[in-house]
Scaffold this motif. Structure first.
Motif, PDB file in Angstrom:
ATOM      1  N   ILE A   1       0.759  -1.081   0.001  1.00 21.24           N
ATOM      2  CA  ILE A   1      -0.077  -0.039  -0.078  1.00 21.24           C
ATOM      3  C   ILE A   1       0.806   1.098  -0.129  1.00 21.24           C
ATOM      4  N   SER A   2       1.713   1.451   0.925  1.00 19.23           N
ATOM      5  CA  SER A   2       2.602   2.652   1.054  1.00 19.23           C
ATOM      6  C   SER A   2       3.478   2.828  -0.128  1.00 19.23           C
ATOM      7  N   ASP A   3       3.950   1.898  -0.743  1.00 24.48           N
ATOM      8  CA  ASP A   3       4.870   1.693  -1.779  1.00 24.48           C
ATOM      9  C   ASP A   3       4.099   2.323  -3.188  1.00 24.48           C
ATOM     10  N   ARG A   4       2.893   1.968  -3.182  1.00 21.80           N
ATOM     11  CA  ARG A   4       2.086   2.192  -4.482  1.00 21.80           C
ATOM     12  C   ARG A   4       1.755   3.914  -4.337  1.00 21.80           C
ATOM     13  N   TYR A   5       1.328   4.169  -3.033  1.00 23.16           N
ATOM     14  CA  TYR A   5       0.967   5.718  -3.214  1.00 23.16           C
ATOM     15  C   TYR A   5       2.336   6.628  -2.902  1.00 23.16           C
ATOM     16  N   HIS A   6       3.287   6.201  -2.675  1.00 21.60           N
ATOM     17  CA  HIS A   6       4.670   6.756  -2.623  1.00 21.60           C
ATOM     18  C   HIS A   6       4.933   6.870  -3.947  1.00 21.60           C
ATOM     19  N   ASP A   7       5.034   6.089  -4.818  1.00 20.00           N
ATOM     20  CA  ASP A   7       5.239   6.255  -6.267  1.00 20.00           C
ATOM     21  C   ASP A   7       4.190   7.290  -7.124  1.00 20.00           C
ATOM     22  N   GLU A   8       3.017   7.321  -6.552  1.00 19.35           N
ATOM     23  CA  GLU A   8       1.813   8.245  -7.004  1.00 19.35           C
ATOM     24  C   GLU A   8       2.411   9.550  -6.330  1.00 19.35           C
ATOM     25  N   PHE A   9       2.929   9.797  -5.159  1.00 22.29           N
ATOM     26  CA  PHE A   9       3.258  11.033  -4.656  1.00 22.29           C
ATOM     27  C   PHE A   9       4.449  11.692  -5.675  1.00 22.29           C
ATOM     28  N   VAL A  10       5.349  10.821  -5.719  1.00 25.72           N
ATOM     29  CA  VAL A  10       6.510  11.105  -6.684  1.00 25.72           C
ATOM     30  C   VAL A  10       5.926  11.915  -7.903  1.00 25.72           C
ATOM     31  N   LYS A  11       5.148  10.976  -8.497  1.00 21.77           N
ATOM     32  CA  LYS A  11       4.733  11.439  -9.922  1.00 21.77           C
ATOM     33  C   LYS A  11       4.170  12.958  -9.728  1.00 21.77           C
ATOM     34  N   GLY A  12       3.160  12.967  -8.667  1.00 24.27           N
ATOM     35  CA  GLY A  12       2.424  14.157  -8.819  1.00 24.27           C
ATOM     36  C   GLY A  12       3.247  15.355  -8.073  1.00 24.27           C
ATOM     37  N   TYR A  13       4.359  15.249  -7.421  1.00 21.98           N
ATOM     38  CA  TYR A  13       5.289  16.358  -7.059  1.00 21.98           C
ATOM     39  C   TYR A  13       6.099  16.874  -8.213  1.00 21.98           C
ATOM     40  N   GLU A  14       6.540  15.992  -8.986  1.00 21.11           N
ATOM     41  CA  GLU A  14       7.309  16.104 -10.021  1.00 21.11           C
ATOM     42  C   GLU A  14       6.521  17.128 -11.196  1.00 21.11           C
ATOM     43  N   TYR A  15       5.160  16.368 -11.481  1.00 20.54           N
ATOM     44  CA  TYR A  15       4.373  17.329 -12.300  1.00 20.54           C
ATOM     45  C   TYR A  15       4.350  18.791 -11.808  1.00 20.54           C
ATOM     46  N   LEU A  16       4.146  18.958 -10.487  1.00 20.71           N
ATOM     47  CA  LEU A  16       3.998  20.486 -10.160  1.00 20.71           C
ATOM     48  C   LEU A  16       5.200  21.020  -9.716  1.00 20.71           C
ATOM     49  N   GLY A  17       6.287  20.466  -9.972  1.00 18.03           N
ATOM     50  CA  GLY A  17       7.536  21.348  -9.873  1.00 18.03           C
ATOM     51  C   GLY A  17       8.230  21.101  -8.798  1.00 18.03           C
ATOM     52  N   PHE A  18       7.792  20.420  -7.545  1.00 18.97           N
ATOM     53  CA  PHE A  18       8.480  20.288  -6.388  1.00 18.97           C
ATOM     54  C   PHE A  18      10.077  19.709  -6.602  1.00 18.97           C
ATOM     55  N   SER A  19      11.064  20.660  -6.191  1.00 13.21           N
ATOM     56  CA  SER A  19      12.329  20.475  -6.385  1.00 13.21           C
ATOM     57  C   SER A  19      13.037  19.733  -5.231  1.00 13.21           C
ATOM     58  N   TYR A  20      12.601  18.745  -4.592  1.00 16.77           N
ATOM     59  CA  TYR A  20      13.064  17.876  -3.549  1.00 16.77           C
ATOM     60  C   TYR A  20      14.526  17.491  -3.947  1.00 16.77           C
ATOM     61  N   ASP A  21      15.445  17.808  -2.946  1.00 15.80           N
ATOM     62  CA  ASP A  21      16.841  17.330  -2.954  1.00 15.80           C
ATOM     63  C   ASP A  21      16.898  15.747  -2.657  1.00 15.80           C
ATOM     64  N   HIS A  22      15.938  15.514  -1.716  1.00 13.75           N
ATOM     65  CA  HIS A  22      15.779  14.059  -1.409  1.00 13.75           C
ATOM     66  C   HIS A  22      14.434  13.943  -0.863  1.00 13.75           C
ATOM     67  N   TYR A  23      13.424  12.909  -1.743  1.00 18.99           N
ATOM     68  CA  TYR A  23      12.345  12.546  -1.355  1.00 18.99           C
ATOM     69  C   TYR A  23      12.200  11.084  -1.071  1.00 18.99           C
ATOM     70  N   GLY A  24      12.238  10.730   0.366  1.00 16.11           N
ATOM     71  CA  GLY A  24      12.244   9.396   0.774  1.00 16.11           C
ATOM     72  C   GLY A  24      11.214   8.989   1.277  1.00 16.11           C
TER      73      GLY A  24
END
Length: 526
Positions: free
Chosen positions: A68-91
């Motif tokens: 469950i957590s891995d699935r939503y983590h991957d979704e989060f990464v995609k969403g943040y990238e689309y909106l331009g979040f420039s994390y130096d580390h997203y863990g």
């Protein structure tokens, strides 16, 4: 200067919605701003993958908590990238590097005199035959009388222990639980009142809601918190006799700022601990509900550990965002999901609108009508229109070559003022004032173009037209720099067209440079 920006770690038990983005967006704006200034930025966040919300979702779907957590983590990464979040580390808190860091941190933490072992009543459901995490308990808040979970009151936001609830019941089967005495480790926050008071007074800038919430906890009396729990999903307690227990989520997820900072800096071959000394500046960006975890719990953990400076210099804590006048509710499916924004809206449009309505001092409302107005009137009709008509003018009358012209000193003063006022607001997390300041320069630029009428002077007074267009290019270059923390995608287009690299200082045009092909910065939103 070293600058750490920590964005709150969202529970990976459901999709991201605009309420999450509204509360976290200032972190990206601050990180981008400091990078433009040339500071050493470490912008950290991640997905909160442990805790009861994940296990509840896993039980509903018949999947493992990790799946469950891995699935939503991957979704989060995609969403943040689309909106331009420039994390130096997203863990994620389930990663091995985070678990290793937390384990080492807790081993040293347990040596502190602020950590005590106590026997306490732990809720056990005889029907479900399991110990219940506080979130799996439901009852009446002893402080406000509202029906809530046994972790933090949904109404008065008081931090609770499960055994404090009145008329407690299991949220799964509604049975009354038994309370069995169990040994647990406690962080004696009650001993840190003067330290927390000093933190409030010593902060460079804490939001009023953060100060008010924290003072309320101080006035009511700080209470000790268990840092271990009888759970199946989480990080093992690194202590003999605690083999059947896990580290309580609140005592490990906030440490993600440190584990993520370490992972980021070590990947670059640099030191990370100097981000946790008195010489560095630290920002924590989160929603209202997470205030005590950043103003009390994280500082208390760092103080007890003893190796890191616990001072949070700037607390950027938002109020709530509503949707079309109603509270966002994931359980009732009343939300605007980030997945639905991808490919549908220009990410800069979402970034601009959420910044302009940011719930800084009070709740604010997301409205489809106002989003359309912000895009069509302010982005397209204001900023985009100015850039487009100036550059199209250059294409038409100057064969796409930036004309040589004298720059009006009044323009320089106006641009310098915009850099100063916008930057000062960003540095205290006041992104709403910052974007307003930047768009005052947009309005000035449109007025400057209209009043100087280059479409007339180009026919009879070309030198005057040259000066006007040179001044407009000067404005565009510096507007793109000032707006880049807020609108990174459109600023990158302007950089490409005019051939410059953004910093946080006034830049002059490269006279005689050939423009790259120009296209509209924004499309009309119907």
């Amino acid at each position: 200067m070293k600058v750490l920006i920590g964005g709150a770690w969202v529970y990976a038990n459901g999709p991201l919605h605009i309420g999450h983005i509204a509360g976290l967006l200032p972190g990206d704006i601050i990180a981008r701003y400091y990078r433009q200034k040339g500071e050493e930025v470490s912008y950290i966040s991640g997905s909160d993958c442990h805790g009861t919300p994940i296990t509840i979702q896993a039980k509903k779907t018949g999947q493992s908590p990790e799946a469950i957590s891995d699935r939503y983590h991957d979704e989060f990464v995609k969403g943040y990238e689309y909106l331009g979040f420039s994390y130096d580390h997203y863990g994620k808190t389930s990663s091995q590097d985070h678990k290793d860091f937390v384990t080492d941190f807790h081993k040293k933490l347990y040596q502190s005199p602020l950590i005590l072992e106590r026997e306490e009543p732990q809720a056990y459901c005889p029907t479900c035959k399991k110990f219940l995490a506080d979130r799996l308990l439901e009852g009446t808040c002893p402080h406000c009388g509202g029906v809530t979970k046994g972790e933090q009151c949904d109404h008065c936001h008081e931090v609770l222990q499960g055994n404090e609830l009145l008329e407690p019941r299991c949220r799964d089967c509604h049975s009354q639980p038994d309370f069995i005495q169990e040994n647990h480790l406690y962080l004696t926050i009650s001993k840190l009142k003067s330290f927390i008071e000093e933190s409030i007074n010593g902060g460079v800038y804490w939001r009023k809601n953060a100060v008010d919430f924290t003072r309320r906890y101080l006035d009511e009396g700080l209470r000790d918190r268990a840092i271990t729990r009888n759970l199946d999903w989480g990080i093992d307690v690194p202590k003999a006799g605690y083999e059947n227990k896990k580290i309580y989520i609140w005592a490990e997820n906030v440490l993600g700022y440190l584990s993520g900072n370490k992972a980021h800096r070590q990947a670059q071959g640099g030191d990370w601990k100097d981000y946790w000394t008195g010489d560095a500046k630290r920002y924590f960006v989160h929603g209202k509900d997470n205030i005590p975890f950043h103003t009390i719990i994280l500082p208390a953990l760092l103080k007890a550990h003893g190796e890191y400076d616990p001072q949070a210099h700037v607390i950027v804590s938002s109020e709530h965002l509503t949707l079309e006048g109603s509270k966002i509710s994931t359980s009732n499916d009343w939300a605007l999901w980030v997945n639905d924004l991808i490919g549908t809206y220009n990410p800069d449009t979402i970034r601009y609108y959420l910044t302009s309505i940011y719930p800084q001092r009070r709740d604010s409302d997301f409205s489809a009508r106002e989003l359309k107005y912000a895009n069509n009137s302010e982005l397209l009709g204001g900023y985009g229109n100015f850039v487009n008509r100036v550059l199209k003018f250059v294409e038409r009358y100057y064969d796409s070559l930036i004309p040589q012209g004298s720059l009006n000193p009044a323009l320089t003063r106006k641009i310098e003022e915009s850099f100063d006022t916008t930057g000062q607001a960003v540095e205290i997390g006041d992104v709403k004032t910052a974007i307003k300041s930047a768009f005052e320069l947009v309005r000035f630029a449109n007025k400057y173009f209209d009043e100087n009428k280059p479409w007339i002077t180009i026919k009879s007074e070309k030198e005057i037209a040259d000066n006007t267009i040179a001044g407009c290019i000067y404005l565009i270059i510096n507007l793109a720099q000032i707006l880049k923390p807020f609108l990174p995608f459109s600023s990158e287009k302007v950089e490409k067209w005019l051939g410059f690299e953004s910093s946080w200082q006034v830049l002059e045009p490269d006279f005689g440079r050939h423009l790259n092909p120009v296209e509209p910065l924004f499309d009309r939103l119907e």
